[in-house]
Design an enzyme around this catalytic site. Structure first.
Site, short mmCIF file in Angstrom:
data_model
loop_
_atom_site.label_atom_id
_atom_site.label_comp_id
_atom_site.label_asym_id
_atom_site.label_seq_id
_atom_site.Cartn_x
_atom_site.Cartn_y
_atom_site.Cartn_z
N LYS A 137 -55.90 -83.14 90.16
CA LYS A 137 -54.50 -82.84 89.88
C LYS A 137 -54.39 -81.72 88.83
O LYS A 137 -55.37 -81.39 88.15
CB LYS A 137 -53.77 -84.10 89.41
C1 LIG Z 1 -48.01 -87.76 96.57
C2 LIG Z 1 -49.01 -88.65 95.91
N1 LIG Z 1 -48.62 -89.85 95.48
C3 LIG Z 1 -49.45 -90.69 94.87
C4 LIG Z 1 -50.77 -90.37 94.64
C5 LIG Z 1 -51.69 -91.38 94.05
O1 LIG Z 1 -52.26 -91.02 92.86
P1 LIG Z 1 -53.69 -91.60 92.41
O2 LIG Z 1 -54.73 -90.95 93.26
O3 LIG Z 1 -53.78 -91.21 90.98
O4 LIG Z 1 -53.64 -93.07 92.60
C6 LIG Z 1 -51.23 -89.11 95.04
C7 LIG Z 1 -52.62 -88.78 94.78
O5 LIG Z 1 -53.41 -88.15 95.13
C8 LIG Z 1 -50.34 -88.23 95.71
O6 LIG Z 1 -50.76 -87.05 96.15
#
Ligand SMILES: Cc1ncc(COP(=O)(O)O)c(C=O)c1O
Length: 547
Positions: A188
């Protein structure tokens, strides 16, 4: 997809060359490594300032941030939450975790973001909220979406996992809804390794989020819990990394925007589309993406880039096509079309101008006439060992049975192909010697695909074609290879036409079949019927060469 060569240009790579190490060492030296410590408070405070919200609560990833946000709003069984189908699956899963029902909406063709007109059309008396996902760093139309939420008195949750640094009319995303979330996964814009944040301007919601995040601990009694809470806390070590990253946020975002501009400039005149950047928003370009004009070019282009050491990613598959959410057949044609044509290019801020130039030149070279044509024609080529197509015989009986049982585990019959076999059925088919035709596609001694032409034996002139590829092996051109093989077999055995059935929402398969010359008409129960004429088989792809 070819595996990417060594010395590759990755899609993403974090830059940890600021204060990250110093702050982490401070955690280790001070022994504050768990979910208390000075970096947590500081990270949350600075994050609130950066985004422009009153309250931020750090959590252990972006998925739990979404769950926590929904729990905080009291969303649960019986409720509906509207969500784009073109998103990362976590946004939809978080709704499902609460017991609520995700209701999918289509995307806008120009921005790829959720379509407000479709949102309005999907509101029912059970709708409790809209989950806005600012996909790939571009803000959604927040004027339209906030107006709909206000008009219907429903919650607005913003998933800003991919949109740190993005602004709509000067305001950072995450400040429009009732509550919003971020992710700090390693790829990210700013990272903490694994991590997330829940933000809100509402004091009550902030207090509820904190309460649920910390095991539902009551305010005035030790070890007394008054709700079923969660342990969703972030560690001080992660917050230390996050704080160091936040110090460089502007630098990262400025560079990513420069990279997007360089790609846009470099790809002028190439048959691909990129996001425009209207004056009323700031696109943070978490991922810099292109859409190829012709879906048949997508995987060959990815393979071409991989051979040149350039890693890419496909756009997300629309979630309504995934087995666990495909129970009710639906179509979201814009999302399906985008998903099948989209590619994410290397997008990390440490990319050099020279590397962007390499990617641009490779894409340009692909579209130079001969390269593209050859690559598309050989899209079914093997990746590792040459795949072998074998007519099914008794020797395949048990491995074919296992193959189909594995497919059942993936729920494949829900969305991909109309026939599934038990071990016993597979054994009887393997022993078959009639006119219908069954084959397996083997790679490295393992069945990765199965194909059949059926119906001749029931007296039909037009055999029905069915193929299935093992889900982990999809995207390697095996489906195309099987299709071409079956076409050649049908032509050899004198069939005039082939027929197949495909579920409407299976955009990937429809695009593949179309690229192979199938024409479609509406069928029953959410299916299309495709026909391929074999009259002109002189011009058709050869048995193996094109597959
Ligand atoms: C649109 C979206 N929502 C939620 C997430 C979930 O985040 P995490 O990977 O930190 O759990 C991501 C992650 O890649 C995402 O792209």
């Amino acid at each position: 997809m070819a595996s990417v060569k060594a010395g590759a240009i990755p899609v993403y790579q974090p830059d940890l060359s600021g204060n990250e190490k110093r702050y982490v060492l401070e955690c280790l030296d001070s022994t504050w490594i768990s979910s208390k410590g000075k970096f947590l408070g500081e990270f949350e405070e600075r994050f609130s300032e950066y985004v422009g919200v009153k309250y931020s609560h750090a959590v252990c990833n972006g998925t739990v941030a979404l769950h926590l946000a929904l729990v905080t709003l009291g969303i649960g069984p019986g409720d509906e939450v509207i969500v784009p189908t073109l998103t990362y699956v976590a946004a939809v899963n978080a709704i499902a975790y609460t017991g609520a029902t995700p209701v999918f909406v289509d995307s806008l063709p120009d921005t790829w973001q959720m379509d407000p007109v479709d949102v309005r059309a999907k509101i029912t008396s059970r709708t409790k909220g809209i989950m806005v996902v600012h996909l790939y760093g571009q803000p959604c139309d927040m004027d339209a979406l906030t107006a709909i939420a206000r008009e219907h008195g429903i919650f607005l949750v913003e998933d800003c996992a991919e949109a740190f640094g993005a602004r709509w009319k000067g305001r950072h995303v995450g400040t429009f809804g009732d509550i919003a979330t971020f992710s700090f996964f390693g790829n990210k814009t700013i990272t903490t390794g694994e991590g997330g944040m829940v933000v809100t301007n509402d004091q009550t919601l902030a207090a509820r989020a904190k309460h649920f995040k910390g095991q539902g601990l009551a305010a005035h009694r030790e070890y007394w819990h008054d709700v079923i809470g969660y342990n969703y806390r972030m560690t001080n070590i992660c917050a230390a990394i996050g704080l160091a990253q936040l110090e460089r946020a502007e630098e990262f975002i400025t560079r990513k925007r420069e990279l997007a501009a360089a790609y846009r400039e470099g790809l002028r005149g190439v048959p691909v589309e990129m996001h425009g950047e209207p004056a009323h928003l700031i696109h943070s370009h978490w991922m810099i993406s292109i859409l190829v004009n012709d879906a048949a070019d997508r995987d060959p282009l990815r393979g071409w880039l991989a051979e040149r050491g350039i890693e890419t990613r496909p756009l997300f598959y629309p979630v309504h096509t995934m087995p666990m959410y495909a129970v009710r057949f639906q179509r979201h044609p814009v999302a399906e079309n985008l998903a099948w044509r989209g590619i994410n290019l290397p997008s990390w801020p440490g990319l050099t101008d020279g590397q962007v130039g390499e990617v641009v030149s490779a894409i340009r070279a692909f579209f130079e006439d001969g390269n593209r044509r050859n690559k598309v024609a050989s899209a079914g080529a093997p990746i590792t060992t040459p795949p072998i197509i074998a007519t099914v015989g008794p020797e395949h009986a048990s491995s074919l049975g296992e193959f189909f049982e594995r497919l059942n585990d993936f729920g494949v019959e829900n969305f991909f192909h109309p026939h599934s076999l038990t071990v016993e059925e597979a054994a009887s088919r393997a022993a078959y010697t009639g006119r219908d035709f069954y084959c397996v596609l083997m790679n490295g001694g393992k069945i990765v695909g199965y194909g059949m032409l059926r119906g001749w034996d029931e007296g039909y002139e037009i055999p029905s074609l069915g193929i299935v590829v093992d889900p982990p092996s999809q995207g390697h051109g095996y489906g195309r290879r099987l299709m071409n093989h079956l076409r050649a077999v049908a032509a050899e055995r004198g069939a005039r036409r082939i027929r197949l059935t495909v579920h409407l929402e299976n955009a990937a398969a429809i695009a593949l079949y179309r690229s192979l010359g199938y024409a479609f008409q509406d069928g029953e129960d959410g299916k299309l019927i495709g026909f391929l004429e074999l009259q002109n088989s002189a011009t058709a792809p050869g048995k193996e060469s094109a597959g």
